[in-house]
Design a protein around this motif. Structure first.
Motif, PDB file in Angstrom:
ATOM      1  N   THR A 150       0.809  -1.225   0.000  1.00 18.57           N
ATOM      2  CA  THR A 150       0.000   0.000   0.000  1.00 18.57           C
ATOM      3  C   THR A 150       0.839   1.271   0.000  1.00 18.57           C
ATOM      4  OG1 THR A 150      -0.102   0.013   2.429  1.00 18.57           O
ATOM      5  CG2 THR A 150      -1.821  -1.198   1.246  1.00 18.57           C
ATOM      6  N   ARG A 151       2.154   1.146   0.229  1.00 21.68           N
ATOM      7  CA  ARG A 151       3.047   2.303   0.331  1.00 21.68           C
ATOM      8  C   ARG A 151       2.592   3.248   1.442  1.00 21.68           C
ATOM      9  NH1 ARG A 151       7.191   0.193  -1.791  1.00 21.68           N
ATOM     10  NH2 ARG A 151       8.131   2.230  -1.411  1.00 21.68           N
ATOM     11  N   THR A 152       2.162   2.662   2.541  1.00 15.77           N
ATOM     12  CA  THR A 152       1.742   3.451   3.700  1.00 15.77           C
ATOM     13  C   THR A 152       2.437   2.909   4.948  1.00 15.77           C
ATOM     14  OG1 THR A 152      -0.180   2.020   4.137  1.00 15.77           O
ATOM     15  CG2 THR A 152      -0.528   3.956   2.733  1.00 15.77           C
ATOM     16  N   MET A 153       2.428   3.734   6.019  1.00  8.55           N
ATOM     17  CA  MET A 153       2.992   3.314   7.294  1.00  8.55           C
ATOM     18  C   MET A 153       1.945   3.477   8.388  1.00  8.55           C
ATOM     19  SD  MET A 153       6.485   4.484   9.240  1.00  8.55           S
ATOM     20  CE  MET A 153       5.796   5.802  10.226  1.00  8.55           C
ATOM     21  N   PRO A 154       1.733   2.455   9.224  1.00  9.46           N
ATOM     22  CA  PRO A 154       0.748   2.563  10.304  1.00  9.46           C
ATOM     23  C   PRO A 154       1.214   3.499  11.419  1.00  9.46           C
ATOM     24  CG  PRO A 154       1.206   0.260   9.744  1.00  9.46           C
ATOM     25  CD  PRO A 154       2.269   1.100   9.092  1.00  9.46           C
ATOM     26  N   ILE A 155       0.304   4.322  11.879  1.00  9.68           N
ATOM     27  CA  ILE A 155       0.531   5.193  13.029  1.00  9.68           C
ATOM     28  C   ILE A 155      -0.626   4.986  13.999  1.00  9.68           C
ATOM     29  CG2 ILE A 155       0.636   7.575  13.835  1.00  9.68           C
ATOM     30  CD1 ILE A 155       1.946   8.343  11.245  1.00  9.68           C
ATOM     31  N   GLU A 156      -0.318   4.821  15.286  1.00 12.56           N
ATOM     32  CA  GLU A 156      -1.357   4.631  16.293  1.00 12.56           C
ATOM     33  C   GLU A 156      -1.702   5.965  16.956  1.00 12.56           C
ATOM     34  OE1 GLU A 156      -0.777   1.653  19.224  1.00 12.56           O
ATOM     35  OE2 GLU A 156      -0.675  -0.001  17.771  1.00 12.56           O
ATOM     36  N   VAL A 157      -2.999   6.196  17.098  1.00 20.71           N
ATOM     37  CA  VAL A 157      -3.503   7.391  17.766  1.00 20.71           C
ATOM     38  C   VAL A 157      -4.335   6.940  18.962  1.00 20.71           C
ATOM     39  CG1 VAL A 157      -4.925   9.460  17.543  1.00 20.71           C
ATOM     40  CG2 VAL A 157      -3.550   8.674  15.599  1.00 20.71           C
ATOM     41  N   ASP A 158      -3.924   7.330  20.174  1.00 20.01           N
ATOM     42  CA  ASP A 158      -4.636   6.958  21.398  1.00 20.01           C
ATOM     43  C   ASP A 158      -5.671   8.026  21.750  1.00 20.01           C
ATOM     44  OD1 ASP A 158      -2.910   4.858  21.422  1.00 20.01           O
ATOM     45  OD2 ASP A 158      -1.652   5.610  23.056  1.00 20.01           O
ATOM     46  N   ILE A 159      -6.829   7.562  22.220  1.00 17.01           N
ATOM     47  CA  ILE A 159      -7.915   8.481  22.590  1.00 17.01           C
ATOM     48  C   ILE A 159      -8.382   8.150  24.000  1.00 17.01           C
ATOM     49  CG2 ILE A 159     -10.179   9.391  21.936  1.00 17.01           C
ATOM     50  CD1 ILE A 159      -9.695   8.126  19.166  1.00 17.01           C
ATOM     51  N   PRO A 160      -8.254   9.062  24.957  1.00 16.89           N
ATOM     52  CA  PRO A 160      -8.797   8.806  26.303  1.00 16.89           C
ATOM     53  C   PRO A 160     -10.303   8.575  26.223  1.00 16.89           C
ATOM     54  CG  PRO A 160      -7.319  10.706  26.320  1.00 16.89           C
ATOM     55  CD  PRO A 160      -7.550  10.360  24.871  1.00 16.89           C
ATOM     56  N   ASN A 161     -10.783   7.609  27.025  1.00 18.50           N
ATOM     57  CA  ASN A 161     -12.194   7.230  26.930  1.00 18.50           C
ATOM     58  C   ASN A 161     -12.713   6.849  28.313  1.00 18.50           C
ATOM     59  OD1 ASN A 161     -14.643   6.584  25.599  1.00 18.50           O
ATOM     60  ND2 ASN A 161     -14.075   4.425  25.507  1.00 18.50           N
ATOM     61  N   HIS A 162     -12.459   7.743  29.291  1.00 17.62           N
ATOM     62  CA  HIS A 162     -12.835   7.432  30.668  1.00 17.62           C
ATOM     63  C   HIS A 162     -14.345   7.269  30.817  1.00 17.62           C
ATOM     64  CE1 HIS A 162      -8.705   8.058  31.752  1.00 17.62           C
ATOM     65  NE2 HIS A 162      -8.710   9.303  31.315  1.00 17.62           N
ATOM     66  N   SER A 163     -15.117   7.980  30.025  1.00 17.29           N
ATOM     67  CA  SER A 163     -16.571   7.832  30.083  1.00 17.29           C
ATOM     68  C   SER A 163     -17.042   6.590  29.341  1.00 17.29           C
ATOM     69  CB  SER A 163     -17.247   9.065  29.471  1.00 17.29           C
ATOM     70  OG  SER A 163     -16.940   9.166  28.081  1.00 17.29           O
ATOM     71  N   ARG A 164     -16.157   5.992  28.564  1.00 21.52           N
ATOM     72  CA  ARG A 164     -16.431   4.777  27.782  1.00 21.52           C
ATOM     73  C   ARG A 164     -17.563   4.994  26.778  1.00 21.52           C
ATOM     74  NH1 ARG A 164     -16.353   1.704  33.367  1.00 21.52           N
ATOM     75  NH2 ARG A 164     -14.110   1.634  33.728  1.00 21.52           N
ATOM     76  N   ILE A 165     -17.707   6.230  26.326  1.00 23.02           N
ATOM     77  CA  ILE A 165     -18.742   6.523  25.333  1.00 23.02           C
ATOM     78  C   ILE A 165     -18.318   6.071  23.946  1.00 23.02           C
ATOM     79  CG2 ILE A 165     -17.915   8.863  24.815  1.00 23.02           C
ATOM     80  CD1 ILE A 165     -20.819   9.730  24.620  1.00 23.02           C
ATOM     81  N   ILE A 166     -17.009   5.993  23.715  1.00 23.86           N
ATOM     82  CA  ILE A 166     -16.493   5.525  22.430  1.00 23.86           C
ATOM     83  C   ILE A 166     -16.413   4.007  22.468  1.00 23.86           C
ATOM     84  CG2 ILE A 166     -14.604   5.680  20.776  1.00 23.86           C
ATOM     85  CD1 ILE A 166     -13.796   8.311  22.046  1.00 23.86           C
ATOM     86  N   LYS A 167     -16.991   3.367  21.471  1.00 18.05           N
ATOM     87  CA  LYS A 167     -17.045   1.912  21.433  1.00 18.05           C
ATOM     88  C   LYS A 167     -16.178   1.363  20.306  1.00 18.05           C
ATOM     89  CE  LYS A 167     -20.186   2.213  24.646  1.00 18.05           C
ATOM     90  NZ  LYS A 167     -19.797   1.938  26.064  1.00 18.05           N
ATOM     91  N   PRO A 168     -15.515   0.234  20.551  1.00 20.97           N
ATOM     92  CA  PRO A 168     -14.743  -0.398  19.470  1.00 20.97           C
ATOM     93  C   PRO A 168     -15.633  -0.710  18.271  1.00 20.97           C
ATOM     94  CG  PRO A 168     -14.195  -1.372  21.581  1.00 20.97           C
ATOM     95  CD  PRO A 168     -15.373  -0.476  21.824  1.00 20.97           C
ATOM     96  N   GLY A 169     -15.094  -0.484  17.086  1.00 16.12           N
ATOM     97  CA  GLY A 169     -15.845  -0.723  15.861  1.00 16.12           C
ATOM     98  C   GLY A 169     -16.474   0.526  15.276  1.00 16.12           C
ATOM     99  N   MET A 170     -16.528   1.625  16.040  1.00 10.72           N
ATOM    100  CA  MET A 170     -17.091   2.862  15.508  1.00 10.72           C
ATOM    101  C   MET A 170     -16.201   3.390  14.378  1.00 10.72           C
ATOM    102  SD  MET A 170     -18.517   5.046  18.765  1.00 10.72           S
ATOM    103  CE  MET A 170     -20.042   4.582  19.596  1.00 10.72           C
ATOM    104  N   PHE A 171     -16.832   4.016  13.401  1.00 13.45           N
ATOM    105  CA  PHE A 171     -16.125   4.594  12.251  1.00 13.45           C
ATOM    106  C   PHE A 171     -15.703   6.011  12.601  1.00 13.45           C
ATOM    107  CE2 PHE A 171     -15.898   6.698   8.094  1.00 13.45           C
ATOM    108  CZ  PHE A 171     -15.062   5.820   7.432  1.00 13.45           C
ATOM    109  N   ALA A 172     -14.428   6.327  12.378  1.00 15.82           N
ATOM    110  CA  ALA A 172     -13.877   7.610  12.817  1.00 15.82           C
ATOM    111  C   ALA A 172     -13.198   8.344  11.667  1.00 15.82           C
ATOM    112  CB  ALA A 172     -12.879   7.391  13.949  1.00 15.82           C
ATOM    113  N   THR A 173     -13.206   9.682  11.766  1.00 15.90           N
ATOM    114  CA  THR A 173     -12.443  10.551  10.880  1.00 15.90           C
ATOM    115  C   THR A 173     -11.391  11.256  11.717  1.00 15.90           C
ATOM    116  OG1 THR A 173     -14.361  10.902   9.438  1.00 15.90           O
ATOM    117  CG2 THR A 173     -12.547  12.476   9.272  1.00 15.90           C
ATOM    118  N   ILE A 174     -10.139  11.138  11.300  1.00 12.54           N
ATOM    119  CA  ILE A 174      -9.016  11.674  12.066  1.00 12.54           C
ATOM    120  C   ILE A 174      -8.361  12.786  11.263  1.00 12.54           C
ATOM    121  CG2 ILE A 174      -6.931  11.094  13.338  1.00 12.54           C
ATOM    122  CD1 ILE A 174      -9.012   8.289  12.005  1.00 12.54           C
ATOM    123  N   SER A 175      -8.248  13.972  11.870  1.00 10.59           N
ATOM    124  CA  SER A 175      -7.652  15.128  11.189  1.00 10.59           C
ATOM    125  C   SER A 175      -6.403  15.572  11.942  1.00 10.59           C
ATOM    126  CB  SER A 175      -8.654  16.284  11.116  1.00 10.59           C
ATOM    127  OG  SER A 175      -9.814  15.890  10.394  1.00 10.59           O
TER     128      SER A 175
END
Length: 352
Positions: free
Chosen positions: A248-273
């Protein structure tokens, strides 16, 4: 008599028509004289460039995944005796999740324990006899070796017995429970539970190699979710793969998101800017002002009411405004209307 009257009317009509033609001709000549285009003068409007904040933003899409996740297996074979948790249960590290039938494992544990106790007594007896010169050193060594083997077997049996107690490897939620009590569990192949740690989540972003060099100084990202359209979250760039995927000629980068309220669920579709650069007081123009030829982009500016062609280099376009990287200092009067009809040196009639 009638002929004379007609002749007079005919002569009068001719005079009137001649006068009308003279008037029309004068109007046309006057208009032509007043038309700036016929005099080589272009009607234009000018405006100074804007100065505003311009940002370079890289936008990617991805899926939310948990910070930690595990598939829980059993290390021993046996019937599932009991479940202690259900799907959605929050558990602590080392908390009991399930119990495998321990009947056979406990019997083996008792056997190895008895053997270990017996070999320990034999070793102590041989050592006592050796101290009284009633036994050979070889007999003591053999007794000690037998005791150590029995101890190892006993420890292994104790470990296998502990494996019947299925415990949580970390704090988190039991997101799936697969078996009911009584089901046969095969060691290392039968899935019992899945667990996820959700106090923080992450996204893996695949950055193109062309944009990669600009990403190393970026530390935060704006994250929006289709499932939560009215909220915005802050992500933190935590890890770079440091290897380009050849496919793919790309490199993976991990972005961590605090989720203390646990409102963000695994599998949700996200847009990262990612805000790669933020330039205040950048010089910009409306994109429709720019002209282009084989040599690149240019604009016309008013220089002592004459058109002057200026070559420019452009940057990003945001909201129909294009950043001017070089060519203008921001004080010029740039022709914004009528620039298509002028050339170098054309006289200008600037409209207010």
């Amino acid at each position: 008599m009638i002929k004379e009257i007609k002749k007079k009317y005919f002569i009068g009509g001719g005079i009137i028509v001649a006068l009308l033609l003279v008037v029309i001709l004068r109007i046309v000549l006057t208009a032509s004289a007043d038309d700036p285009r016929r005099q080589g003068i272009a009607l234009v409007k000018v405006q100074k460039p804007f100065k505003e904040t311009m940002r370079t933003i890289f936008t990617y899409i991805g899926d939310i995944i948990p910070m930690q996740q595990a598939t829980i297996y059993s290390k021993v074979t046996g019937n599932l005796e009991r479940n202690y948790v259900e799907m959605g249960t929050y558990v602590r590290s080392n908390q009991m999740l399930a119990l495998i039938d321990t009947t056979e494992l406990f019997q083996l544990y008792q056997q190895t324990n008895a053997t270990f106790q017996n070999t320990s007594l034999l070793f102590e007896r041989e050592k006592m006899l050796f101290e009284r010169n009633l036994a050979a050193k070889q007999d003591v060594d053999n007794a000690e070796a037998a005791m150590k083997v029995a101890k190892a077997n006993y420890d292994a049996a104790a470990t296998h017995l502990s494996y019947a107690h299925i415990v949580a490897p970390f704090n988190g939620f039991v997101t799936r429970r697969f078996l009911d009590a009584g089901a046969l569990v095969n060691s290392s192949t039968t899935t019992l539970f899945t667990m996820m740690y959700l106090d923080s989540v992450k996204i893996i972003v695949y950055v193109t190699e062309r944009e990669l060099s600009q990403m190393y100084h970026v530390r935060t990202a704006k994250v929006t979710l289709d499932a939560l359209p009215n909220q915005e979250f802050t992500g933190y760039v935590s890890r770079f793969s440091e290897a380009i995927d050849l496919t793919t000629r790309t490199m993976p980068i991990e972005v961590d998101i605090p989720n203390h309220s646990r409102i963000i669920k695994p599998g949700m579709f996200a847009t990262i800017s990612f805000i790669v650069s933020d330039r205040p007081n950048a010089i910009t123009l409306s994109s429709n002002v720019l002209l282009q030829d084989d040599s690149g982009y240019f604009v016309f500016v008013s220089d002592t009411k004459k058109a002057h062609k200026v070559r420019i280099n452009i940057g990003n376009e945001i909201n129909s405004h294009t950043e001017i990287l070089t060519g203008l200092n921001g004080d010029e009067d740039v022709i914004t209307t009528g620039q298509q009809f002028v050339k170098e040196g054309t006289a200008l009639n600037i409209q207010k």
